[in-house]
Design a protein around this motif. Structure first.
Motif, mmCIF file in Angstrom:
data_model
loop_
_atom_site.group_PDB
_atom_site.id
_atom_site.type_symbol
_atom_site.label_atom_id
_atom_site.label_comp_id
_atom_site.label_asym_id
_atom_site.label_seq_id
_atom_site.Cartn_x
_atom_site.Cartn_y
_atom_site.Cartn_z
ATOM 1 N N ASP A 69 4.943 -4.372 -5.427
ATOM 2 C CA ASP A 69 3.806 -4.088 -6.299
ATOM 3 C C ASP A 69 3.972 -4.973 -7.524
ATOM 4 O O ASP A 69 4.841 -4.739 -8.367
ATOM 5 C CB ASP A 69 3.793 -2.603 -6.678
ATOM 6 N N LEU A 70 3.154 -6.000 -7.630
ATOM 7 C CA LEU A 70 3.321 -7.049 -8.632
ATOM 8 C C LEU A 70 2.329 -6.845 -9.776
ATOM 9 O O LEU A 70 1.140 -6.682 -9.547
ATOM 10 C CB LEU A 70 3.095 -8.415 -7.974
ATOM 11 N N GLY A 71 2.844 -6.875 -11.016
ATOM 12 C CA GLY A 71 2.012 -6.503 -12.158
ATOM 13 C C GLY A 71 1.695 -5.031 -12.079
ATOM 14 O O GLY A 71 0.547 -4.609 -12.223
ATOM 15 N N VAL A 86 5.754 4.121 1.795
ATOM 16 C CA VAL A 86 6.032 2.688 1.847
ATOM 17 C C VAL A 86 7.334 2.376 1.108
ATOM 18 O O VAL A 86 7.655 3.002 0.093
ATOM 19 C CB VAL A 86 4.858 1.907 1.217
ATOM 20 N N ASP A 87 8.077 1.405 1.602
ATOM 21 C CA ASP A 87 9.291 0.903 0.952
ATOM 22 C C ASP A 87 8.864 -0.088 -0.132
ATOM 23 O O ASP A 87 8.554 -1.245 0.164
ATOM 24 C CB ASP A 87 10.180 0.232 2.004
ATOM 25 N N VAL A 88 8.833 0.354 -1.384
ATOM 26 C CA VAL A 88 8.205 -0.433 -2.446
ATOM 27 C C VAL A 88 9.192 -0.764 -3.560
ATOM 28 O O VAL A 88 10.040 0.047 -3.930
ATOM 29 C CB VAL A 88 6.967 0.316 -3.028
ATOM 30 N N VAL A 89 9.072 -1.982 -4.091
ATOM 31 C CA VAL A 89 9.719 -2.396 -5.325
ATOM 32 C C VAL A 89 8.608 -2.823 -6.279
ATOM 33 O O VAL A 89 7.611 -3.417 -5.857
ATOM 34 C CB VAL A 89 10.731 -3.543 -5.092
ATOM 35 N N ALA A 90 8.742 -2.479 -7.567
ATOM 36 C CA ALA A 90 7.702 -2.766 -8.555
ATOM 37 C C ALA A 90 8.211 -3.778 -9.570
ATOM 38 O O ALA A 90 9.373 -3.717 -10.000
ATOM 39 C CB ALA A 90 7.281 -1.483 -9.268
ATOM 40 N N VAL A 91 7.337 -4.693 -9.974
ATOM 41 C CA VAL A 91 7.656 -5.696 -10.995
ATOM 42 C C VAL A 91 6.557 -5.675 -12.045
ATOM 43 O O VAL A 91 5.366 -5.741 -11.704
ATOM 44 C CB VAL A 91 7.786 -7.101 -10.372
ATOM 45 N N ALA A 99 8.282 1.040 -18.890
ATOM 46 C CA ALA A 99 8.922 2.315 -19.239
ATOM 47 C C ALA A 99 8.127 3.496 -18.687
ATOM 48 O O ALA A 99 8.708 4.470 -18.182
ATOM 49 C CB ALA A 99 9.070 2.428 -20.753
ATOM 50 N N GLU A 100 6.793 3.428 -18.779
ATOM 51 C CA GLU A 100 5.960 4.495 -18.212
ATOM 52 C C GLU A 100 6.090 4.543 -16.691
ATOM 53 O O GLU A 100 6.131 5.620 -16.098
ATOM 54 C CB GLU A 100 4.490 4.279 -18.596
ATOM 55 N N LEU A 101 6.147 3.383 -16.063
ATOM 56 C CA LEU A 101 6.311 3.330 -14.612
ATOM 57 C C LEU A 101 7.609 4.020 -14.203
ATOM 58 O O LEU A 101 7.632 4.840 -13.279
ATOM 59 C CB LEU A 101 6.305 1.871 -14.148
ATOM 60 N N ARG A 102 8.698 3.686 -14.893
ATOM 61 C CA ARG A 102 9.997 4.276 -14.564
ATOM 62 C C ARG A 102 10.014 5.772 -14.834
ATOM 63 O O ARG A 102 10.631 6.536 -14.095
ATOM 64 C CB ARG A 102 11.085 3.566 -15.353
ATOM 65 N N ARG A 103 9.340 6.193 -15.894
ATOM 66 C CA ARG A 103 9.302 7.621 -16.209
ATOM 67 C C ARG A 103 8.556 8.396 -15.126
ATOM 68 O O ARG A 103 8.989 9.475 -14.714
ATOM 69 C CB ARG A 103 8.611 7.833 -17.569
ATOM 70 N N GLY A 104 7.448 7.844 -14.659
ATOM 71 C CA GLY A 104 6.637 8.549 -13.670
ATOM 72 C C GLY A 104 7.125 8.411 -12.244
ATOM 73 O O GLY A 104 6.778 9.223 -11.388
ATOM 74 N N ASN A 105 7.921 7.367 -11.981
ATOM 75 C CA ASN A 105 8.399 7.100 -10.617
ATOM 76 C C ASN A 105 9.888 6.779 -10.670
ATOM 77 O O ASN A 105 10.309 5.640 -10.389
ATOM 78 C CB ASN A 105 7.627 5.929 -9.999
ATOM 79 N N ALA A 107 12.418 7.234 -8.873
ATOM 80 C CA ALA A 107 13.152 6.823 -7.669
ATOM 81 C C ALA A 107 12.849 5.387 -7.258
ATOM 82 O O ALA A 107 13.516 4.839 -6.374
ATOM 83 C CB ALA A 107 12.826 7.767 -6.509
ATOM 84 N N VAL A 108 11.857 4.760 -7.887
ATOM 85 C CA VAL A 108 11.431 3.420 -7.484
ATOM 86 C C VAL A 108 12.293 2.357 -8.153
ATOM 87 O O VAL A 108 12.646 2.476 -9.335
ATOM 88 C CB VAL A 108 9.946 3.198 -7.851
ATOM 89 N N ARG A 109 12.619 1.330 -7.411
ATOM 90 C CA ARG A 109 13.270 0.158 -7.996
ATOM 91 C C ARG A 109 12.213 -0.603 -8.795
ATOM 92 O O ARG A 109 11.280 -1.177 -8.224
ATOM 93 C CB ARG A 109 13.856 -0.722 -6.903
ATOM 94 N N ALA A 110 12.327 -0.586 -10.108
ATOM 95 C CA ALA A 110 11.323 -1.182 -10.994
ATOM 96 C C ALA A 110 11.993 -2.249 -11.851
ATOM 97 O O ALA A 110 12.947 -1.951 -12.590
ATOM 98 C CB ALA A 110 10.679 -0.115 -11.869
ATOM 99 N N LEU A 111 11.502 -3.478 -11.777
ATOM 100 C CA LEU A 111 12.149 -4.621 -12.403
ATOM 101 C C LEU A 111 11.238 -5.270 -13.444
ATOM 102 O O LEU A 111 10.017 -5.306 -13.278
ATOM 103 C CB LEU A 111 12.499 -5.674 -11.338
ATOM 104 N N ALA A 112 11.844 -5.793 -14.502
ATOM 105 C CA ALA A 112 11.116 -6.621 -15.456
ATOM 106 C C ALA A 112 10.912 -8.000 -14.846
ATOM 107 O O ALA A 112 11.850 -8.608 -14.318
ATOM 108 C CB ALA A 112 11.896 -6.725 -16.758
ATOM 109 N N GLY A 113 9.694 -8.472 -14.894
ATOM 110 C CA GLY A 113 9.383 -9.784 -14.347
ATOM 111 C C GLY A 113 7.888 -9.982 -14.312
ATOM 112 O O GLY A 113 7.125 -9.090 -14.687
ATOM 113 N N SER A 114 7.460 -11.138 -13.871
ATOM 114 C CA SER A 114 6.029 -11.461 -13.858
ATOM 115 C C SER A 114 5.667 -12.119 -12.547
ATOM 116 O O SER A 114 6.532 -12.492 -11.743
ATOM 117 C CB SER A 114 5.696 -12.407 -15.015
#
Length: 282
Positions: A69-71, A86-91, A99-105, A107-114
């Motif tokens: 999931d990009l952007g 779905v097996d998802v990683v977020a950027v 920070a909001e993404l990580r708070r709400g999800n 368990a998801v691997r959430a990375l800083a990037g563009s």
């Protein structure tokens, strides 16, 4: 589901939009795209999720289950993907949105990037999806990066939630609110012209990807006048306004909603569509 024709007339409109039609200049695009962090909490609370049928269609040709999931913003599309197993990683590039993404999800691997610098290895995902964000990407840089992280025959899909202006009161709502707040991707007819082919690489413009396909899926959202006005307040066109000017479109919108029988009395359903563009990596 509504399938949209990919014929010559649409290709001509794609070229028109690429040549400058309604797209923001780069400096304005950067200003708009960086505005959301200031409203990250409201964005997480009020922006809609995505129709599962639309996400399933977007991922249908993917060769495997790994999805980027990009952007990703505050995780609106991430949450829909998770609900589908779905097996998802977020950027996401914005620290407040991430920070909001990580708070709400959590368990998801959430990375800083563009989109222009994706922090993943080559060929590491089977699909790249983006919810209401691909129009902010610099596709000259993002196109090769997305192709790099996609496995062979992987899928790239952009999803946009748009107001279904087939309903009279929604068309009136869009007119009253004004183009400064509701952008060209927010209603179906404009979305088809402005988004189609402009933000997804396509055959002839980028040999890494095949020609795009489009579809639209109904996606009603429960709202009140307060929550719809709050949703409007998370739009980039409002967020970049000088603070003293923001009240005018929001006040007009509230007065309109209070005047309409469909929306004046408590909760109502806002007719929406989740619109999808998808391409496959060649």
């Amino acid at each position: 589901m509504t399938r949209i024709d990919n014929g010559p007339e649409r290709d001509r409109r794609q070229e028109d939009s690429r040549s400058g039609g309604q797209r923001l200049p780069n400096d304005e695009r950067r200003l708009h795209s960086s505005s959301f962090g200031a409203a990250a909490g409201a964005y997480a609370e009020h922006r809609p999720d995505y129709a599962q049928a639309a996400v399933r269609w977007a991922l249908e040709p993917a060769p495997g289950p790994r999805v980027l999931d990009l952007g990703a913003g505050t995780g609106k599309l991430t949450g829909t993907l998770l609900a589908m197993g779905v097996d998802v990683v977020a950027v996401e590039p914005d620290p407040a949105m991430l920070a909001e993404l990580r708070r709400g999800n959590p368990a998801v691997r959430a990375l800083a990037g563009s989109a222009e610098t994706i922090p993943l290895p080559d060929g590491s995902v089977d699909a790249v999806v983006s919810g209401n964000a691909m129009h902010w990407f610099d596709m000259d840089l993002a196109g090769p990066e997305i192709a790099r992280v996609l496995a062979p025959s992987g899928v790239l899909a952009g999803l946009w939630n748009v107001f279904d202006d087939g309903a009279d009161w929604v068309a009136g709502f869009a007119a009253v609110t004004g183009s400064a707040a509701i952008g060209p991707r927010d209603v179906p007819a404009s979305w088809r012209v402005e988004a189609a082919g402009m933000h997804l690489p396509r055959k002839g413009g980028d040999a890494r990807f095949d020609s795009p396909e489009q579809a639209e899926f109904p996606h009603g959202q429960g709202r009140t006048a307060d929550s719809l006005v709050a949703t409007l307040g998370t739009k980039a066109g409002v967020l970049v306004m000088p603070e003293r000017q923001r009240d005018a479109p929001l006040s007009r919108t509230r007065a309109y909603l209070e005047s309409r029988p469909e929306t004046a009395d408590g909760a109502f359903t806002l007719p929406m569509l989740t619109s999808v563009l998808r391409v496959r990596r060649s």
